[in-house]
Design a protein around this motif. Structure first.
Motif, PDB file in Angstrom:
ATOM      1  N   CYS A   1      21.306 -54.471 -28.962  1.00 26.45           N
ATOM      2  CA  CYS A   1      20.353 -54.476 -27.863  1.00 26.45           C
ATOM      3  C   CYS A   1      20.250 -55.885 -27.272  1.00 26.45           C
ATOM      4  O   CYS A   1      20.129 -56.858 -28.003  1.00 26.45           O
ATOM      5  CB  CYS A   1      18.986 -54.022 -28.365  1.00 26.45           C
TER       6      CYS A   1
ATOM      7  N   CYS B   1      18.574 -48.691 -25.911  1.00 23.79           N
ATOM      8  CA  CYS B   1      18.323 -49.085 -27.296  1.00 23.79           C
ATOM      9  C   CYS B   1      17.328 -48.103 -27.916  1.00 23.79           C
ATOM     10  O   CYS B   1      16.253 -47.900 -27.370  1.00 23.79           O
ATOM     11  CB  CYS B   1      17.769 -50.506 -27.329  1.00 23.79           C
TER      12      CYS B   1
ATOM     13  N   CYS C   1      15.854 -56.620 -27.844  1.00 26.83           N
ATOM     14  CA  CYS C   1      15.317 -56.874 -29.197  1.00 26.83           C
ATOM     15  C   CYS C   1      16.383 -57.451 -30.129  1.00 26.83           C
ATOM     16  O   CYS C   1      16.083 -57.806 -31.262  1.00 26.83           O
ATOM     17  CB  CYS C   1      14.679 -55.608 -29.777  1.00 26.83           C
TER      18      CYS C   1
ATOM     19  N   CYS D   1      13.857 -50.109 -28.966  1.00 25.30           N
ATOM     20  CA  CYS D   1      12.857 -50.617 -28.012  1.00 25.30           C
ATOM     21  C   CYS D   1      12.989 -49.969 -26.641  1.00 25.30           C
ATOM     22  O   CYS D   1      12.134 -50.180 -25.779  1.00 25.30           O
ATOM     23  CB  CYS D   1      12.937 -52.140 -27.901  1.00 25.30           C
TER      24      CYS D   1
HETATM   25 ZN   LIG Z   1      16.100 -52.958 -28.390  1.00 27.35          ZN
END
Ligand SMILES: [Zn+2]
Length: 308
Positions: free
Chosen positions: A59, A40, A62, A43
């Motif tokens: 993701c 991702c 997150c 994050c």
């Molecule tokens: Zn993420």
């Protein structure tokens, strides 16, 4: 994600047939960016779900949705990736780079868009960090880069008393048979210059420079050989010269004159980065070069930051 071998192309026509549509270009970039597995961009988590449109990902941590372009120079660009690929081809394979006016015509975008694209590619090409000290035989040299006043747009001219004004000092360090590093420097004082050299060159290396006073004192850390240009001593012994780095400056100055005509001192490091990147990729094939630049497109450059 399928693990098909990365597409290679040695000519522009091969590249165009490798990417018949936008999805094929997206797939190619995805394979490069997620070479070591999906992550991702927001994050960093490795738990990523892929949507059936083959363009949207989500993701697992997150929970945000993103495209493969997020967090790269392509984020927020309305230009299709196929056109970006063509721009990458042109900037990596043309020895003297490409002007934004030319790129605009070649791929069918406005000049402003082409200008912004080229700066984003230069941003990608700029070395973000250096991982090792240079070793062996090293040529270090200083030069001044700056356009002639008459080549500038009228509003950019500073007028009067030119001489050194508008010229920017630049330093370069070339590892023979290896890597080139270049960059602007605030001045050519010994302290500044030697700090740069000690930062990049391993102690004990053979260091070739001209007789500029800024290099005096480097003999403590290096086998320092100075070439006296003013006395016509260009090649004292067969290996004691700075011809390599000087031809780099000559190439760069031809690029400015022949391709860009004039460039803003503000952006000089980006142009240096572009030239240096090409120089360091000189042994690679055309397709390899394109893929190598694609692999370092992480990190954004916004228009606001560019013109600030
Ligand atoms: Zn993420």
């Amino acid at each position: 994600m399928s693990k098909a071998p990365l597409k290679q192309f040695d000519t522009l026509i091969q590249m165009m047939s490798a990417f018949p549509d936008e999805q094929s270009a997206i797939d190619h970039f995805t394979a490069i960016r997620w070479k070591r597995g999906a992550f991702c961009p927001l994050c960093g988590a490795a738990r990523v779900y892929h949507f059936s449109d083959k363009r949207t990902h989500k993701c697992g941590d997150c929970r945000k949705r993103f495209s493969i372009k997020v967090g790269t120079i392509f984020e927020d660009s309305k230009v299709e990736l196929r056109k970006w690929m063509m721009a990458i081809w042109l900037i990596t394979s043309h020895k003297k780079g490409i002007a934004s006016t030319q790129l605009a015509k070649d791929i069918g975008v406005t000049q402003k868009t082409a200008w912004f694209m080229l700066h984003r590619l230069r941003h990608a090409a700029q070395a973000k960090s250096f991982s090792r000290p240079l070793i062996g035989e090293i040529e270090a040299d200083e030069t001044f880069i700056g356009g002639k006043e008459k080549n500038k747009h009228r509003w950019q001219r500073t007028g009067g008393k030119q001489g050194g004004a508008g010229k920017v000092p630049v330093l370069g360090v070339l590892e023979r048979g290896g890597e080139l590093r270049t960059g602007t420097t605030p001045n050519l004082a010994a302290r500044t210059v030697q700090h740069v050299i000690r930062d990049h060159v391993a102690p004990g290396a053979a260091l070739m420079t001209d007789e500029h006073g800024a290099f005096v004192g480097l003999g403590r850390d290096y086998h320092h050989h100075r070439v006296n240009h003013s006395a016509g001593e260009y090649v004292r012994q067969f290996c004691i010269h700075t011809n390599g780095i000087e031809s780099v400056w000559a190439l760069f100055k031809r690029q400015i004159i022949g391709t860009h005509h004039w460039l803003s001192p503000k952006h000089l490091n980006r142009y240096l980065g572009e030239m240096t990147w090409r120089f360091n990729a000189r042994e690679s094939g055309e397709g390899e070069r394109g893929n190598a630049l694609l692999a370092q497109t992480a990190g954004r450059l916004t228009y606001k930051a560019l013109i600030a």
